[in-house]
Design an enzyme around this catalytic site. Sequence first.
Site, PDB file in Angstrom:
ATOM      1  N   ASP A  81       0.848  -1.205   0.000  1.00  0.00           N
ATOM      2  CA  ASP A  81       0.000   0.000   0.000  1.00  0.00           C
ATOM      3  C   ASP A  81       0.883   1.254   0.000  1.00  0.00           C
ATOM      4  O   ASP A  81       1.808   1.354   0.805  1.00  0.00           O
ATOM      5  CB  ASP A  81      -0.884  -0.028   1.258  1.00  0.00           C
ATOM      6  CG  ASP A  81      -2.063   0.932   1.174  1.00  0.00           C
ATOM      7  OD1 ASP A  81      -1.915   2.001   0.551  1.00  0.00           O
ATOM      8  OD2 ASP A  81      -3.122   0.627   1.739  1.00  0.00           O
ATOM      9  N   HIS A 120      -0.530   4.491   0.038  1.00  0.00           N
ATOM     10  CA  HIS A 120      -1.265   5.656   0.559  1.00  0.00           C
ATOM     11  C   HIS A 120      -0.646   6.125   1.876  1.00  0.00           C
ATOM     12  O   HIS A 120      -0.591   5.345   2.826  1.00  0.00           O
ATOM     13  CB  HIS A 120      -2.733   5.294   0.772  1.00  0.00           C
ATOM     14  CG  HIS A 120      -3.443   4.925  -0.499  1.00  0.00           C
ATOM     15  ND1 HIS A 120      -3.453   3.646  -0.982  1.00  0.00           N
ATOM     16  CD2 HIS A 120      -4.131   5.683  -1.382  1.00  0.00           C
ATOM     17  CE1 HIS A 120      -4.143   3.626  -2.119  1.00  0.00           C
ATOM     18  NE2 HIS A 120      -4.565   4.843  -2.400  1.00  0.00           N
ATOM     19  N   SER A 158      -5.183  -4.326   2.065  1.00  0.00           N
ATOM     20  CA  SER A 158      -4.362  -3.906   3.212  1.00  0.00           C
ATOM     21  C   SER A 158      -4.966  -4.369   4.528  1.00  0.00           C
ATOM     22  O   SER A 158      -4.246  -4.613   5.501  1.00  0.00           O
ATOM     23  CB  SER A 158      -4.199  -2.387   3.241  1.00  0.00           C
ATOM     24  OG  SER A 158      -3.605  -1.953   2.058  1.00  0.00           O
TER      25      SER A 158
END
Length: 214
Positions: free
Chosen positions: A99, A101, A152
């Site tokens: 991930d 982000h 995630s």
Amino acid sequence: LPLAERLAGYIVDGTKEGLLPDLELALKQYPDPLSIINGPLMAGMAEVGVLFNDNQLIVAEVLQSAEVMKASVSYLEQFMDQKEDSGKGKILLATVKGDVHDIGKNLVDIILSNNGFKVIDLGIKVTPQTLIQAVKDENPDIIGLSGLLVKSAQQMVITAQDLHEAKCDIPILVGGAALSRKFTRTKIAPQYNGPVVYAKDAMDGLSLANQLRT
Ligand code: B1M
């Protein structure tokens, strides 16, 4: 346009033109910098998410929106309350494996750092192995995991299992759009020996981190 709509618009359009003067104005109109982030800027991000989901924005455009969000947060950071370092403890922060982000994680970093925690940010795409090594090296009081993708959430379950196998049982704080309190309680926590708590936003993360330390 009203100020709130203009602020959300910078995020949606991915433009910084006029952003700073409007952030200065917002600092006079909103009770504190965080309410500017949680209000109009997050509204803009939510809109970006909807448009992206609807194929009306491409990744490159979402990246520009993310840039504007990051620039806004970093500008506003200097106006946030800063409490003296009261030695509340050390927290390892990471966006989980797979991930990228990191805007939410970075916000958590700012809020915790400004409120007496020492934050060690391991960055994005952090594998359980890296995390386990960092736990050994840093001896933190809390592990903070962030993740926004559905996969995630599953990765957090695996990470909790791996930490458990490595005999780690310090409290884990989790957050991110793909998670919920229920998922945390029913899927992540049973894999782990220590407390696992879910934070819905950065301020919730701070209050939970405070509770975990008392
Ligand atoms: Co992506 N992305 N993205 N993206 N992106 C989402 C998450 C998505 C919901 C958009 C959508 O389709 N509607 C969707 C996920 C779908 C899913 O799995 N259910 C998605 C997708 C699909 C993808 C890609 C797969 C797209 C692609 O390549 N085809 C790809 C994945 C790459 C990867 O990770 N491997 C991708 C890429 C990107 C960009 C790189 C373009 C960019 C990220 C840039 C960056 O972060 N540096 C991006 C963005 C910006 C988004 C959206 C639009 C906005 C996310 C954001 O920054 N929000 C997002 C849609 C959305 O959320 N509306 C989306 C603002 C931020 C402050 O909020 O991170 O939720 P958030 O943090 C909150 C809380 O969750 C909480 O506190 C914060 C608020 O105070 N919190 C914690 C978070 N972590 C915490 C940890 C804590 C405590 C609280 O304690 C430790």
